[in-house]
Scaffold this active site. Structure first.
Site, PDB file in Angstrom:
ATOM      1  N   GLU A  40      43.638  41.922  45.648  1.00  0.00           N
ATOM      2  CA  GLU A  40      45.071  41.887  45.318  1.00  0.00           C
ATOM      3  C   GLU A  40      45.467  43.228  44.709  1.00  0.00           C
ATOM      4  OE1 GLU A  40      47.479  40.212  41.435  1.00  0.00           O
ATOM      5  OE2 GLU A  40      45.833  39.022  42.225  1.00  0.00           O
TER       6      GLU A  40
ATOM      7  N   LYS B 259      47.189  29.694  40.267  1.00  0.00           N
ATOM      8  CA  LYS B 259      46.564  30.659  39.365  1.00  0.00           C
ATOM      9  C   LYS B 259      46.851  30.225  37.925  1.00  0.00           C
ATOM     10  CE  LYS B 259      47.952  35.329  37.912  1.00  0.00           C
ATOM     11  NZ  LYS B 259      48.653  36.551  38.373  1.00  0.00           N
TER      12      LYS B 259
END
Length: 210
Positions: A40, A128
């Site tokens: 990411e 998350k």
């Protein structure tokens, strides 16, 4: 992209956030060379969209490439245009729906049970838990898994080796790791040290098993 399956298979998301775009790109490519397949690039890093675009060009069309810190619909659109294939958010902002509209699976940031329920209604791919270290680490993850046993949770925030091991053992689908893995490499620091840390974290998730 089947993000839940990828998270379950690889169990590690590397979070790259750098002050130097060239160094951040180099970090992404080295992580990929070391076999870390879920990376990411945070939009809070320097010239992040260019990093994503250049990384996509170097990595080819097939490797997953995430964009992090997606807050707005414009963030999601710009990252998608740059070549990102999945989005990571710190919360449930407008970037979630925009990413979904463009076909990007979303790893959406949550903290509370109420937010877990809200995120599920948005049809996100995985959740998350952020920031996990401040929330109580693996103990908090276990508490959330009680009412939500089938949710793919990815603890992020303050995840060092010990927290990663504990969370994976507690039932996390994967963990997201920033500075304990990346260190100062994305700011121009040692690539050799980055490779060493990457091998440590890859070994850790391999030990944890599927």
């Amino acid at each position: 992209m089947d993000l839940p399956a990828a998270l379950a298979a690889h169990r590690l998301v590397a979070v790259v956030r750098g002050k130097d775009a060239d160094a951040a790109l180099r970090t992404v490519l080295v992580l990929a060379e070391e076999g870390i397949e879920l990376i990411e690039v945070s939009l809070s890093g320097a010239d992040a969209l260019t990093v994503i675009e250049r990384a996509r060009s170097s990595l080819g069309p097939d490797l997953p490439l995430g964009v992090g810190t997606v807050l707005t619909a414009d963030d999601a659109r710009a990252a998608h245009s740059a070549g990102a294939t999945f989005a990571v958010t710190p919360g449930l902002g407008e970037g979630v729906a925009a990413a979904r509209e463009m076909g990007m699976p979303v790893l959406a940031g949550v903290m509370t049970p109420t937010e877990v329920i809200a995120a599920q209604a948005l049809d996100v791919a995985a959740l998350k838990i952020f920031p996990i270290a401040q929330a109580g680490g693996a103990a908090y993850l276990k508490a959330l898994l009680g009412p939500f046993p089938d949710v793919p949770f990815v603890p992020v925030g303050g995840v060092d080796e010990a927290v990663a091991r504990a969370c994976l053992a507690a039932g996390a689908t994967a963990v997201g790791v920033g500075s304990p893995l990346v260190g100062d490499a994305a700011d121009g620091g040692s690539i050799s040290a980055l490779r060493d840390r990457a091998r440590v974290f890859r070994g850790l998730v391999q030990e944890a098993g599927p």
